[in-house]
Design an enzyme around this catalytic site. Structure first.
Site, PDB file in Angstrom:
ATOM      1  N   THR A 162       0.807  -1.227   0.000  1.00 17.27           N
ATOM      2  CA  THR A 162       0.000   0.000   0.000  1.00 17.27           C
ATOM      3  C   THR A 162       0.840   1.276   0.000  1.00 17.27           C
ATOM      4  O   THR A 162       0.381   2.315  -0.460  1.00 17.27           O
ATOM      5  CB  THR A 162      -0.930   0.036   1.222  1.00 17.27           C
ATOM      6  OG1 THR A 162      -0.152  -0.184   2.399  1.00 17.27           O
ATOM      7  CG2 THR A 162      -2.011  -1.023   1.117  1.00 17.27           C
ATOM      8  N   ASP A 163       2.074   1.204   0.532  1.00 16.97           N
ATOM      9  CA  ASP A 163       2.862   2.433   0.721  1.00 16.97           C
ATOM     10  C   ASP A 163       2.927   3.302  -0.527  1.00 16.97           C
ATOM     11  O   ASP A 163       2.736   4.516  -0.454  1.00 16.97           O
ATOM     12  CB  ASP A 163       4.300   2.091   1.146  1.00 16.97           C
ATOM     13  CG  ASP A 163       4.434   1.916   2.646  1.00 16.97           C
ATOM     14  OD1 ASP A 163       3.442   1.500   3.273  1.00 16.97           O
ATOM     15  OD2 ASP A 163       5.529   2.177   3.183  1.00 16.97           O
TER      16      ASP A 163
HETATM   17  N1  LIG Z   1       5.065  -1.396   3.589  1.00 16.38           N
HETATM   18  C1  LIG Z   1       4.192  -2.315   2.906  1.00 16.38           C
HETATM   19  C2  LIG Z   1       2.809  -2.169   3.383  1.00 16.38           C
HETATM   20  C3  LIG Z   1       1.833  -3.020   2.645  1.00 16.38           C
HETATM   21  O1  LIG Z   1       2.164  -4.097   2.216  1.00 16.38           O
HETATM   22  O2  LIG Z   1       0.713  -2.575   2.448  1.00 16.38           O
HETATM   23  C4  LIG Z   1       4.260  -2.052   1.419  1.00 16.38           C
HETATM   24  O3  LIG Z   1       3.868  -1.021   0.992  1.00 16.38           O
HETATM   25  O4  LIG Z   1       4.647  -2.881   0.670  1.00 16.38           O
END
Ligand SMILES: N[C@@H](CC(=O)O)C(=O)O
Ligand SMILES: N[C@@H](CC(=O)O)C(=O)O
Lengths: 437, 437
Positions: free
Chosen positions: A177-178
């Protein structure tokens, strides 16, 4: 001592390995269960137990005592083959995984952690998917999205292109999501598609019962079957599992570090809501690209180096000089208010534009649009060949400038591209007075 | 031709000067009125007429024809002296002007534009103020807030300190909106105050009948008389004039380029609402500093150079190296998600911390809080002596790090300051699940 070593000691001293049944005692609590492998993304000071109830829990080992109850074997992955229920009557969807939390699936039957995400893992975790579409899933790579780069965007775009060429009626990208919104807007510019391209992810790691991965995947399948042939982001619309929002890929932003409904459309409403497997357009006045409206095409030419710089009181103009010295292909500024900089940096910005580096102004307010005619600070920038890009998000302006400067070296042509609404990224009829309070 | 020249021609050709009565004809509209001087901040392609109704309007001269009706004189400022109605029964408030739209007052009686803002201008424009307090107003400087610098913050803090020392029971700072939140948080750290310090501004230039300056000023007077002895921002809470929100100065952000209710509290509710001259605390559970709780003190020691860097896919690590080479006193990173960077920049960040430059992590999500224990990318930063500052805004972390690194050179001490909640800037009991959807 680092936690990682501490944890190793903690288990080794008691001679405990994955598969053993253990009892963990903390001041006010006691747990018994099978010790599991730990997914990559979970905390170092945590161990994961599979309880009798079938749930897995993470336990902070601070102040904990551990005791072996019985020896066990590392759970073997002995999974039934998956019946994909292929049928001519269903749409063909490709699920492409890039990594992130969503791509880590725990098998609740065996308790094994699958860090990489295969078609079969996914279908076992959400067997409902095959009732809705012919699912073809593959992992393109497996990274946390904070490690995304323009090179990975190209690889993703190319794979999408191939999948559609090979008959996919819709694409789902599993993504961290980042930086999902950066990827979504980059893909928007790189691909013209006759079918939906839906990015989705999870805010809760799938080793928690509260994971949002499955709801998001199910909703994404619906979005990928719909007639919205744009690059979109499909994620929870609320904290519970009631519905998902479908955001235009050039208009969304991760706005909360941890909530499931973290993604927010900025300067327009989400395109659609997905509830009970039904995709409902939010505002039928808003135009969107329909299925088969566009021919498939791919253009992954990106400039090498574009900078995104946020303005703040006290910023040193030298930072802009450095990008000019390093021959950057463009600069996106996150200005204040309607698109302003301090007078202190004007000389450096003027040097950039006079050396034919496009400089594009956005606003760190995020909501609203640049209007550099109102104050002398804005007018001075306009006079020095900086352009404002209205209601375009800074992140979108960054991916778009990378793309625009990948098409031509001519600044006027780059500016022309930047000022043209290509993928719904700028359109003040949508943002007019739009705000979330 | 630049608008400025065009406008000059437009008026000169017809031999029209300020004070003349003119008729302006546009395709579907016609206006008659006295030509006024134009405030600095208004659009170049606009002229301002004082209509018979007493209202001033701005007219875009595109496609307009102008005709002189009668010769007039540049309006003279012949203003009645203002009766300040000084009384022992009222609180003494100081209104300090720093510039911005709010500091430009048009005199509706004479039509003259006062770019600088004096006590008398202000009181004439909002004579109601003197019924509520003994008002003492002065201009400290007169700049657009995009030109604010830490040096101006110090000057503002010192003036506030002097005013309180001289008996002010409350302070109002008239300020441009662009960087008001940076100033508010900087002042929060520089001053301990026994009385309220309220920043206010305007989103609509005061040459428009729709200006929000007066409502904001009136509400600020109420806030400055209240018992909330913190640095706060007082601005419209809605698009209409119904009420103002009072935001904690370390927790607010300009979130819309142009709406009157642009300021939003992030990670906590606004402290209070001001409606019909009444200040109502929003959540009585939230602790705030009360009048006379703190002794007056001033500490304007700031570090010279702190950088605020936003992460994005493709950012080059060299940008961090450059700040290290230039001996910056600290770096604030706007990471992604829970406080992450790409692995590509870890080496440069590690070099920074190993050379004793404090590196502080915030999140570009804005809402939520850093938690660098969840993913390997975060843990690697923690291992390399980067600290996360929880639910503190990036802008606030920037002003706070400037201040913290102004107190000591010792990195552990700086980190200790950064991790201590000094002015309500970090407090997860407030941000727990707080989000605006
Ligand atoms: N830090 C992770 C968080 C997630 O998986 O949503 C990423 O963006 O890959
Ligand atoms: N750009 C102006 C806007 C305003 O006055 O509010 C400033 O911040 O000073």
């Amino acid at each position: 001592m680092a936690y990682e070593e501490y944890l190793k000691d903690f288990l080794e001293i008691s001679n405990i390995t994955v598969g053993d049944t253990v009892k963990v005692t903390k001041p006010h609590i006691e747990h018994e269960g099978m010790l599991l492998e730990k997914p990559d993304y979970s905390n170092e000071n945590t161990i994961i137990l599979k309880l009798d109830s079938g749930y897995n829990i993470g336990i902070d080992i601070k102040d904990a005592k551990i005791e072996k109850i019985s020896e066990g074997k590392k759970p073997q992955i002995e999974l039934d083959p998956v019946d994909k229920k292929i049928s001519d009557k269903k749409k063909n969807l490709s699920i492409l995984s890039t990594g992130g939390t969503v791509a880590s699936v725990i098998d609740y039957k065996t308790g094994a952690v699958h860090p990489a995400f295969t078609a079969d893992d996914l279908l076992r975790a959400t067997p409902e998917l095959v009732d809705y579409a012919n699912i073809n899933a593959k992992a393109i790579f497996n990274i946390l999205s904070e490690n995304m780069t323009p090179e990975y965007w190209k690889k993703t775009a190319t794979t999408i292109y191939d999948e559609i060429n090979n008959g996919a009626d819709g694409i789902i990208i599993a993504h961290g999501t980042d930086t999902m919104h950066y990827t979504a807007s980059a893909l928007s510019f790189m691909i013209d598609s006759p079918v939906p391209i839906v990015l989705t992810g999870a805010q809760r790691s799938s080793d928690r019962p509260s994971s949002d991965a499955f709801t998001n995947l199910m909703a994404s399948v619906n979005a990928a079957k719909s007639d919205i042939a744009e690059v979109t982001i499909c994620m929870h619309g609320t904290e519970d599992d009631s519905y998902c929002d479908l955001h235009r890929g050039t208009r969304a932003r991760k706005m909360h570090t941890s909530r499931r409904d973290t993604f927010t459309s900025i300067n327009m409403n989400p395109l659609a809501r997905i509830e009970n497997n039904k995709v409902t357009i939010n505002d039928t006045q808003v135009k969107y690209t329909k299925r088969n409206e566009k021919e498939l095409s791919l253009n992954t030419n990106l400039a090498d180096k574009v900078a995104l710089i946020k303005m703040y009181p006290g910023i040193s103009p030298e930072i802009i000089d450095i990008y000019v010295d390093k021959n950057y292909d463009g600069i996106v500024i996150e200005g204040t208010g309607l698109g302003h900089c301090s007078d202190d940096v004007i000389t450096s910005i003027t040097r950039a534009t006079s050396e034919d580096i496009p400089v594009v102004m956005t606003s760190q307010c995020l909501f609203g649009r640049t209007n550099m005619n109102v104050y002398s600070s804005g007018r001075r920038l306009l006079q020095n060949n900086v352009i404002g890009v209205g209601d375009m998000l800074p992140e979108t302006a960054y991916t778009k400038l990378l793309w625009a400067a990948g098409q031509t070296d001519n600044v006027s042509e780059i500016y022309e591209i930047m000022k043209t609404n290509l993928k719904g990224e700028m359109d003040t009829t949508l943002s007019q007075n739009y705000f979330i309070k």
